[in-house]
Design a protein around this motif. Structure first.
Motif, short mmCIF file in Angstrom:
data_model
loop_
_atom_site.label_atom_id
_atom_site.label_comp_id
_atom_site.label_asym_id
_atom_site.label_seq_id
_atom_site.Cartn_x
_atom_site.Cartn_y
_atom_site.Cartn_z
N CYS A 1 51.07 74.26 68.00
CA CYS A 1 51.45 73.47 66.82
C CYS A 1 50.23 72.78 66.21
CB CYS A 1 52.51 72.43 67.19
SG CYS A 1 54.09 73.10 67.67
N ALA A 2 49.38 72.20 67.07
CA ALA A 2 48.18 71.51 66.59
C ALA A 2 47.23 72.49 65.92
CB ALA A 2 47.50 70.80 67.75
N GLY A 3 47.10 73.70 66.48
CA GLY A 3 46.23 74.71 65.88
C GLY A 3 46.76 75.21 64.55
N ARG A 4 48.07 75.18 64.40
CA ARG A 4 48.71 75.61 63.15
C ARG A 4 48.57 74.54 62.06
NH1 ARG A 4 53.38 76.52 65.61
NH2 ARG A 4 52.65 78.47 66.55
N ASN A 5 48.59 73.29 62.49
CA ASN A 5 48.59 72.18 61.54
C ASN A 5 47.33 72.16 60.68
OD1 ASN A 5 49.73 69.65 60.54
ND2 ASN A 5 47.97 68.67 61.54
N GLY A 6 47.53 72.14 59.37
CA GLY A 6 46.42 72.09 58.42
C GLY A 6 45.82 73.44 58.08
N LYS A 7 46.33 74.50 58.65
CA LYS A 7 45.78 75.84 58.42
C LYS A 7 46.26 76.39 57.08
CE LYS A 7 45.38 80.38 60.71
NZ LYS A 7 43.90 80.30 60.83
N LEU A 8 45.34 76.92 56.28
CA LEU A 8 45.68 77.57 55.01
C LEU A 8 45.88 79.06 55.26
CD1 LEU A 8 43.21 75.96 52.43
CD2 LEU A 8 45.67 75.58 52.62
N VAL A 9 47.00 79.60 54.80
CA VAL A 9 47.29 81.03 54.98
C VAL A 9 47.81 81.60 53.68
CG1 VAL A 9 47.84 80.70 57.42
CG2 VAL A 9 49.68 80.67 55.75
N ALA A 10 47.61 82.90 53.51
CA ALA A 10 48.18 83.58 52.35
C ALA A 10 49.70 83.48 52.40
CB ALA A 10 47.74 85.04 52.34
N LEU A 11 50.31 83.38 51.24
CA LEU A 11 51.76 83.22 51.18
C LEU A 11 52.46 84.35 51.92
CD1 LEU A 11 54.17 81.63 50.12
CD2 LEU A 11 54.00 82.92 47.97
N SER B 1 50.05 66.73 67.70
CA SER B 1 49.95 66.26 69.08
C SER B 1 50.34 67.33 70.10
CB SER B 1 50.85 65.03 69.28
OG SER B 1 50.46 63.99 68.40
N HIS B 2 50.96 68.41 69.62
CA HIS B 2 51.42 69.46 70.55
C HIS B 2 50.36 70.56 70.62
CE1 HIS B 2 54.73 72.55 71.79
NE2 HIS B 2 53.97 72.16 72.80
N ASP B 3 49.53 70.49 71.65
CA ASP B 3 48.38 71.39 71.75
C ASP B 3 48.46 72.27 72.98
OD1 ASP B 3 46.06 72.52 70.80
OD2 ASP B 3 44.74 71.09 71.82
N THR B 4 49.68 72.62 73.41
CA THR B 4 49.85 73.52 74.56
C THR B 4 50.80 74.65 74.18
OG1 THR B 4 51.71 72.18 75.38
CG2 THR B 4 49.51 71.65 76.22
N ASP B 5 50.87 75.65 75.02
CA ASP B 5 51.80 76.78 74.86
C ASP B 5 51.65 77.50 73.52
OD1 ASP B 5 52.95 76.15 77.35
OD2 ASP B 5 54.27 74.69 76.39
N PRO B 6 50.49 78.11 73.27
CA PRO B 6 50.34 78.86 72.02
C PRO B 6 51.35 80.00 71.92
CG PRO B 6 48.57 79.39 73.56
CD PRO B 6 49.31 78.23 74.14
N SER B 7 51.79 80.26 70.71
CA SER B 7 52.78 81.31 70.49
C SER B 7 52.12 82.68 70.61
CB SER B 7 53.40 81.17 69.10
OG SER B 7 54.14 82.32 68.76
N PRO B 8 52.80 83.65 71.24
CA PRO B 8 52.25 85.01 71.30
C PRO B 8 52.32 85.71 69.94
CG PRO B 8 54.45 84.94 72.26
CD PRO B 8 54.06 83.53 72.00
N ILE B 9 53.06 85.14 69.00
CA ILE B 9 53.21 85.79 67.69
C ILE B 9 51.98 85.55 66.82
CG2 ILE B 9 54.58 85.84 65.57
CD1 ILE B 9 57.02 85.17 67.25
N ASP B 10 51.54 84.28 66.73
CA ASP B 10 50.34 84.01 65.91
C ASP B 10 49.17 83.47 66.73
OD1 ASP B 10 51.12 81.42 66.46
OD2 ASP B 10 51.39 80.82 64.36
N GLY B 11 49.38 83.31 68.05
CA GLY B 11 48.30 82.85 68.91
C GLY B 11 47.94 81.39 68.76
N LEU B 12 48.78 80.60 68.09
CA LEU B 12 48.45 79.22 67.78
C LEU B 12 49.42 78.25 68.44
CD1 LEU B 12 47.79 79.59 63.94
CD2 LEU B 12 46.07 79.44 65.76
#
Length: 242
Positions: free
Chosen positions: A203-213, A190-201
């Motif tokens: 919380c909503a954009g991060r949710n469900g994302k598959l990344v290398a360990l 539900s948090h879809d504002t203020d993307p982080s400058p570190i990964d550009g995402l």
């Protein structure tokens, strides 16, 4: 659980800072009594002395190490159970080099916490210099910062550092297991504002994302204070085949 311990640290830190401010010279007047001086630049130098804050880093580390060890133990227990490691279950032992590696990584966050305090103190002292207040007035302002303002901050630090410590220990546990290649990021959809400058995402954009360990730590660092990020392992080897 750890917020009261962190608040106790802030109270004690506040007393140490006040004691340094009160040590400012108070030369006697002609009656032989001391008189309170107005805040001067030497008070800033004393309260914001580098050596003093290096000591404060050590004091904070002693508190946060308890949190790290608690969350680290919980994380490796959860990793071992989730991955069904059995006889190969992980243990959170400070003698293990990989545990020391996690603690070293977490320790890098300590200076940032104290630097925030130091900056806020500098603001208080600078405004006191501008106003020409007395040392007692300055110490009252400093005490107010630690006693009133930092209650919520202690809770924020407790939640944030718990999340970071648990996730960092989990990542290392997954690496040590040898059976995890990726993780799925689970965050607030539900948090879809203020993307982080570190990964550009967000919380909503991060949710469900598959990344290398190996990339998981970037996203842990990107999570905002009091964040809810969690990591779900993606296996490279079937359970029980280690």
């Amino acid at each position: 659980l750890f917020a009261p311990r962190i608040m106790l640290f802030f109270r004690e830190q506040g007393r140490r800072v006040v004691a340094r401010a009160e040590r400012a010279n108070r030369p006697p007047d002609f009656s032989g009594r001391t008189r309170p001086l107005r805040v001067q630049h030497r008070d800033v130098a004393d309260v914001l002395d580098d050596a003093f804050w290096m000591s404060e880093d050590d004091e904070l580390r002693a508190v946060l190490e308890q949190l790290w060890n608690s969350m680290g133990q919980q994380a490796v227990d959860d990793v071992s159970g989730l991955l069904q490691l059995g006889d190969n279950a992980l243990t959170w032992d400070i003698a293990n080099p990989w545990v020391q590696e996690v603690q070293s990584l977490l320790g890098q966050r300590i200076t940032g916490i104290n630097q925030t305090t130091r900056t806020q103190l500098a603001d208080i002292i600078t405004s006191s210099l501008d106003e020409g207040v007395s040392i007692p007035d300055l110490t009252e302002r400093i005490s107010g910062l630690f006693e009133e303002t930092y209650k919520n901050r202690a809770e924020n630090i407790s939640r944030t550092e718990s999340m970071v410590a648990y996730n960092e220990a989990s990542v290392k546990g997954y690496e040590e297991s040898g059976v995890v290649s990726q993780v799925e990021l689970l965050d607030n959809p539900s948090h879809d504002t203020d993307p982080s400058p570190i990964d550009g995402l967000t919380c909503a954009g991060r949710n469900g994302k598959l990344v290398a360990l190996g990339d998981a730590r970037k996203h842990i660092a990107a999570e905002h204070p009091r964040g809810s990020l969690a990591l779900s392992p993606v296996l490279s080897t079937p359970l029980g085949e280690i």
